[in-house]
Design a protein around this motif. Sequence first.
Motif, PDB file in Angstrom:
ATOM      1  N   LEU A 182      44.960  43.507 124.254  1.00 23.62           N
ATOM      2  CA  LEU A 182      43.658  43.204 123.658  1.00 23.62           C
ATOM      3  C   LEU A 182      43.775  42.944 122.161  1.00 23.62           C
ATOM      4  CD1 LEU A 182      41.450  45.852 125.502  1.00 23.62           C
ATOM      5  CD2 LEU A 182      41.544  43.392 125.945  1.00 23.62           C
ATOM      6  N   SER A 183      44.714  43.615 121.501  1.00 24.84           N
ATOM      7  CA  SER A 183      44.889  43.439 120.061  1.00 24.84           C
ATOM      8  C   SER A 183      45.361  42.038 119.700  1.00 24.84           C
ATOM      9  CB  SER A 183      45.885  44.463 119.514  1.00 24.84           C
ATOM     10  OG  SER A 183      45.357  45.769 119.593  1.00 24.84           O
ATOM     11  N   TRP A 186      41.244  37.291 119.977  1.00 20.73           N
ATOM     12  CA  TRP A 186      40.566  36.795 118.779  1.00 20.73           C
ATOM     13  C   TRP A 186      39.483  37.744 118.283  1.00 20.73           C
ATOM     14  CZ3 TRP A 186      36.957  31.912 118.685  1.00 20.73           C
ATOM     15  CH2 TRP A 186      36.718  31.531 117.366  1.00 20.73           C
ATOM     16  N   VAL A 187      38.510  38.090 119.145  1.00 21.09           N
ATOM     17  CA  VAL A 187      37.346  38.841 118.663  1.00 21.09           C
ATOM     18  C   VAL A 187      36.984  39.995 119.589  1.00 21.09           C
ATOM     19  CG1 VAL A 187      36.250  37.074 117.239  1.00 21.09           C
ATOM     20  CG2 VAL A 187      35.884  37.026 119.688  1.00 21.09           C
ATOM     21  N   HIS A 188      36.680  41.131 118.988  1.00 25.70           N
ATOM     22  CA  HIS A 188      36.372  42.349 119.732  1.00 25.70           C
ATOM     23  C   HIS A 188      35.048  42.260 120.482  1.00 25.70           C
ATOM     24  CE1 HIS A 188      34.210  42.695 115.944  1.00 25.70           C
ATOM     25  NE2 HIS A 188      33.405  43.549 116.528  1.00 25.70           N
ATOM     26  N   ASP A 189      34.039  41.601 119.880  1.00 29.22           N
ATOM     27  CA  ASP A 189      32.710  41.607 120.503  1.00 29.22           C
ATOM     28  C   ASP A 189      32.735  40.914 121.867  1.00 29.22           C
ATOM     29  OD1 ASP A 189      33.130  39.149 119.248  1.00 29.22           O
ATOM     30  OD2 ASP A 189      31.435  39.365 117.876  1.00 29.22           O
ATOM     31  N   TRP A 190      33.430  39.787 121.941  1.00 28.25           N
ATOM     32  CA  TRP A 190      33.578  39.074 123.210  1.00 28.25           C
ATOM     33  C   TRP A 190      34.292  39.957 124.240  1.00 28.25           C
ATOM     34  CZ3 TRP A 190      37.231  34.209 123.505  1.00 28.25           C
ATOM     35  CH2 TRP A 190      37.282  33.736 124.821  1.00 28.25           C
ATOM     36  N   ILE A 191      35.359  40.638 123.823  1.00 26.43           N
ATOM     37  CA  ILE A 191      36.128  41.504 124.720  1.00 26.43           C
ATOM     38  C   ILE A 191      35.243  42.588 125.331  1.00 26.43           C
ATOM     39  CG2 ILE A 191      37.962  43.249 124.787  1.00 26.43           C
ATOM     40  CD1 ILE A 191      39.350  41.612 122.540  1.00 26.43           C
ATOM     41  N   LEU A 192      34.453  43.261 124.490  1.00 28.04           N
ATOM     42  CA  LEU A 192      33.636  44.383 124.953  1.00 28.04           C
ATOM     43  C   LEU A 192      32.501  43.900 125.861  1.00 28.04           C
ATOM     44  CD1 LEU A 192      33.473  46.486 121.656  1.00 28.04           C
ATOM     45  CD2 LEU A 192      35.200  46.515 123.477  1.00 28.04           C
ATOM     46  N   TYR A 193      31.908  42.774 125.508  1.00 25.37           N
ATOM     47  CA  TYR A 193      30.860  42.191 126.348  1.00 25.37           C
ATOM     48  C   TYR A 193      31.421  41.818 127.717  1.00 25.37           C
ATOM     49  CZ  TYR A 193      27.238  38.778 127.778  1.00 25.37           C
ATOM     50  OH  TYR A 193      26.269  38.076 128.453  1.00 25.37           O
ATOM     51  N   ALA A 194      32.600  41.203 127.717  1.00 27.29           N
ATOM     52  CA  ALA A 194      33.209  40.780 128.985  1.00 27.29           C
ATOM     53  C   ALA A 194      33.468  41.977 129.889  1.00 27.29           C
ATOM     54  CB  ALA A 194      34.502  40.022 128.709  1.00 27.29           C
ATOM     55  N   TYR A 195      33.992  43.056 129.324  1.00 31.52           N
ATOM     56  CA  TYR A 195      34.260  44.230 130.161  1.00 31.52           C
ATOM     57  C   TYR A 195      32.957  44.757 130.767  1.00 31.52           C
ATOM     58  CZ  TYR A 195      35.401  48.778 131.904  1.00 31.52           C
ATOM     59  OH  TYR A 195      35.535  49.858 132.756  1.00 31.52           O
ATOM     60  N   ALA A 196      31.936  44.926 129.934  1.00 33.05           N
ATOM     61  CA  ALA A 196      30.687  45.511 130.418  1.00 33.05           C
ATOM     62  C   ALA A 196      30.063  44.667 131.528  1.00 33.05           C
ATOM     63  CB  ALA A 196      29.700  45.667 129.253  1.00 33.05           C
ATOM     64  N   ARG A 197      29.960  43.360 131.322  1.00 31.77           N
ATOM     65  CA  ARG A 197      29.337  42.497 132.330  1.00 31.77           C
ATOM     66  C   ARG A 197      30.187  42.413 133.593  1.00 31.77           C
ATOM     67  NH1 ARG A 197      26.236  38.176 131.134  1.00 31.77           N
ATOM     68  NH2 ARG A 197      26.276  37.950 133.399  1.00 31.77           N
ATOM     69  N   ALA A 198      31.515  42.308 133.415  1.00 33.38           N
ATOM     70  CA  ALA A 198      32.392  42.175 134.583  1.00 33.38           C
ATOM     71  C   ALA A 198      32.354  43.410 135.463  1.00 33.38           C
ATOM     72  CB  ALA A 198      33.826  41.892 134.127  1.00 33.38           C
TER      73      ALA A 198
END
Length: 307
Positions: A182-183, A186-198
């Motif tokens: 994950l590091s 590119w961007v943390h916000d997209w990563i966290l949103y993707a996990y939550a929705r998925a």
Amino acid sequence: MTYKLPTCAVLLASYNGEHWLPEQLFSLNAQRGVDLRVIVSDDQSSDGTTRVLLEHASTLPLSILPAQAERFGSANRNFLRLVRDADIGNAEFVALADQDDIWHSDKLSRAIERLREDGAAAYSSDVEAFWPDGRKRIIKKSHAQKQFDHLFGSPGPGCTFVFTRALFLEIREWVTANFSTLSSLWVHDWILYAYARAHGHRWIIDGVPTMRYRQHQSNEIGVNFGLKAIQRRLAVVKEGRYRHDIVIIAELTGANPVCARALRRLSWLDRLWLIGHASQFRRSLPEVLALRLIFVLMPAAPIPEVA
């Protein structure tokens, strides 16, 4: 009967932000209807950032995580470090904060109220962007969510995000297990949103702006507005980073394996399939049209497998 305020841990990533931090910290201290504390990860600032933070620690419940041996070098890594390492104590909610914005005094209380009323696990909102020359612009992110929009971008700036405790702890476990991969994204916000929705968590995107989103030359991302912003994002597409991150996020979250395989191969048949399904991937018509063009421009270089 004494009313107990909801508790919220605010995770703030800083780097050379001494010019903007005071206004942001004042706006955090002015939050109404919430009992908050601020946890900071500073990425080895070389200016007066640490001094500013310590000066405000007497009036704002604030703690700074221990310095790392090496710089993270990106907001993504710095925020992921906060997600992994911050001690949120008994906080019922967790919010993310940039160092250079100005929050409305009801930002957290509004988010918490919406989360409770709607039974949702995460929240973000529209923002008011502002520039040094006095320009202002409402940045609308609250378009209706699509089935797979989380695989192609964030629902807005991560500095608007508020999570329930349960979702944050779930995200923390996932981030910790996949920190190295994950590091590299590119961007943390997209990563966290993707996990939550998925993983089936309900996410609210509020149409009411809850903060002033400062734009300046040191912004790592900033708003997607204007010729320079378009050129910057096209460069990310042409160098292959955008496609790489979509594939890695899709595979790490387990979301839409058909889409992930098409992007990995990226034959012309795959490109046509992706173009035809673009309306499932972005929330507004201009974004859908832009994504269709992006599918044409994407380079088809090999993407390393997720370890």
